[in-house]
Design an enzyme around this catalytic site. Structure first.
Site, PDB file in Angstrom:
ATOM      1  N   HIS A   1       3.311  -2.534  -8.774  1.00  0.00           N
ATOM      2  CA  HIS A   1       3.079  -1.160  -8.310  1.00  0.00           C
ATOM      3  C   HIS A   1       1.579  -0.936  -8.026  1.00  0.00           C
ATOM      4  O   HIS A   1       1.202  -0.471  -6.944  1.00  0.00           O
ATOM      5  CB  HIS A   1       3.576  -0.199  -9.397  1.00  0.00           C
ATOM      6  CG  HIS A   1       3.318   1.254  -9.139  1.00  0.00           C
ATOM      7  ND1 HIS A   1       4.322   2.166  -8.931  1.00  0.00           N
ATOM      8  CD2 HIS A   1       2.174   1.974  -9.065  1.00  0.00           C
ATOM      9  CE1 HIS A   1       3.821   3.363  -8.737  1.00  0.00           C
ATOM     10  NE2 HIS A   1       2.498   3.283  -8.816  1.00  0.00           N
ATOM     11  N   GLU A   2       0.734  -1.322  -8.976  1.00  0.00           N
ATOM     12  CA  GLU A   2      -0.716  -1.111  -8.808  1.00  0.00           C
ATOM     13  C   GLU A   2      -1.288  -2.014  -7.719  1.00  0.00           C
ATOM     14  O   GLU A   2      -2.211  -1.623  -7.006  1.00  0.00           O
ATOM     15  CB  GLU A   2      -1.456  -1.343 -10.126  1.00  0.00           C
ATOM     16  CG  GLU A   2      -1.036  -0.423 -11.275  1.00  0.00           C
ATOM     17  CD  GLU A   2      -1.155   1.062 -10.940  1.00  0.00           C
ATOM     18  OE1 GLU A   2      -1.950   1.419 -10.049  1.00  0.00           O
ATOM     19  OE2 GLU A   2      -0.439   1.869 -11.571  1.00  0.00           O
TER      20      GLU A   2
ATOM     21  N   HIS B   1      -0.754  -0.375  -4.365  1.00  0.00           N
ATOM     22  CA  HIS B   1      -1.817   0.606  -4.098  1.00  0.00           C
ATOM     23  C   HIS B   1      -3.092  -0.115  -3.654  1.00  0.00           C
ATOM     24  O   HIS B   1      -3.744   0.273  -2.685  1.00  0.00           O
ATOM     25  CB  HIS B   1      -2.178   1.368  -5.383  1.00  0.00           C
ATOM     26  CG  HIS B   1      -1.199   2.421  -5.814  1.00  0.00           C
ATOM     27  ND1 HIS B   1      -0.769   3.421  -4.983  1.00  0.00           N
ATOM     28  CD2 HIS B   1      -0.609   2.648  -7.006  1.00  0.00           C
ATOM     29  CE1 HIS B   1       0.067   4.210  -5.655  1.00  0.00           C
ATOM     30  NE2 HIS B   1       0.191   3.764  -6.887  1.00  0.00           N
TER      31      HIS B   1
HETATM   32 ZN   LIG Z   1       0.976   4.647  -8.585  1.00  0.00          ZN
END
Ligand SMILES: [Zn+2]
Length: 385
Positions: free
Chosen positions: A68-69, A72
């Site tokens: 997830h990170e 980003h």
């Molecule tokens: Zn996030």
């Protein structure tokens, strides 16, 4: 926000590290899976099997969080936003972005990438659950991809709540920014919603702890609420600070002609003639305009009094290396970042090796307040640390 960190390594060029508080989260999840989730889903599962599955599940959860990170981070990097690394900590993970996205579109895609990645993993793990079940694997094994599907879905949904600094709050800010073209007001609205959501979590957690007698779960909510509330407020304040520093250099905001001390002075001399007179915490050590180092009241405190009359400043000063100095031509926003990262919040300003001023976080904050009060027309700050 983060202190000492343990570095795992690099993925796609991003440093992956953990704050010590992460160990608490790790153990909490491991324990809740081994003694809660697996035994509840599969009554009669052997304790050893439950702990083994819990460990794999916990590692899978953190791998999902990193995914997830990383989503980003990769999108942020492609939009020119510098990512300092990814840190796992008490409340999950954070990709540390060192600047703001330049456009609403960039923010939308950077913020959206994380929940999209989690949704993708949720669907993928759900598919794996089906395959494993059809292949006839024992029930607790099927529970593992199922757990990861659920947890990734939960990650996506929770992060989409429109409360800054969560992803949903950033999406909201991007939308408002795109419609109204004013980053300041968009951030204000998204931050207020973040603060409100934080308070809601605190109230809900307190209710759980007191009325429902779920003390651990309730306190956990309260902690997350406090974190989100504080972070939402701080993000807004930092943005205001940055916006007011735009276009300024360190030379514009520094304190000129700081009090300096001579390397040949004795400690006794500077205590009597400088420290008691000016009450600053730190002084550059200079010979003429040439910067040699710095000395602080704290270093002096560490020296035996009997040695004060003979010991010279040059023998005990700290070096004027790049960690303690900043060029006058650097932009003021960079100075703000570096001052916030430093424990003492103080930097010496140089111009080709010569000392031209000092800049302290306290002065910079006072300067920003002045600018806010005078509508952005204040001169440079005059006090010094
Ligand atoms: Zn996030």
């Amino acid at each position: 926000m983060f202190g000492r960190r343990f570095v795992f390594g690099r993925i796609l060029g991003f440093e992956i590290r953990a704050d010590p508080t992460w160990a608490i989260l790790f153990l909490l999840i491991l324990w809740s899976l081994a003694s809660g989730f697996f035994p509840a889903m599969y009554p009669g599962v052997a304790a050893g099997t439950a702990w083994g599955l819990a460990l794999v599940g916990t590692l899978g959860l953190f791998a999902s969080l990193l995914f997830h990170e990383l989503a980003h981070s990769v999108v942020a990097r492609s939009y020119g936003v510098k990512v300092g690394g990814i840190t796992l900590f008490l409340f999950g993970g954070a990709a540390e972005m060192e600047s703001e996205p330049a456009s609403p579109r960039a923010e939308l895609l950077i913020a959206g990438a994380g929940p999209l990645a989690s949704l993708f993993l949720a669907v993928a793990f759900y598919g794996v659950t089906g395959v494993v079940a059809t292949a006839g694997a024992p029930d607790p094994i099927v529970g593992l991809p199922y757990y990861l599907a659920v947890v990734n879905l939960a990650l996506a949904v929770f992060n989409l709540l429109p409360a800054f600094p969560m992803d949903g709050g950033r999406l909201l800010r991007a939308a408002l920014w795109g419609m109204g073209r004013n980053l300041r007001r968009a951030t204000k609205v998204a931050s207020r919603m973040g603060q409100g959501f934080g308070l809601l979590l605190i109230a809900g957690g307190a209710f759980q702890a007191i009325a429902v007698q779920n003390f651990v779960g309730g306190m956990w909510w309260v902690l997350i609420g406090v974190f989100i509330h504080g972070n939402a407020g701080m993000t807004y304040k930092r943005l205001l600070d940055r916006l007011s520093l735009k276009g300024l250099t360190v030379g514009d905001v520094m304190t000129r002609r700081p009090v300096t001390v001579d390397p040949d002075s004795t400690i006794q001399q500077i205590v009597d003639e400088v420290i008691y007179r000016y009450h600053h915490h730190r002084y550059p050590v200079a010979s003429g305009r040439r910067l040699l180092g710095w000395i602080g009241a704290r270093q002096v405190q560490g020296i035996e009094r009997a040695r004060w009359p003979e010991l010279r400043v040059g023998e005990v000063m700290a070096p004027a290396d790049t960690s303690a100095t900043i060029p006058a031509s650097a932009d003021a926003e960079t100075a703000l970042d570096r001052l916030q990262a430093r424990r003492d919040g103080w930097l010496m300003v140089t111009d080709r090796g010569a000392l031209v001023g000092v800049v302290a976080l306290r002065d910079l904050q006072a300067y920003l307040r002045l600018r806010a009060e005078l509508g952005g027309r204040a001169g440079p700050p005059q006090a010094s640390a």
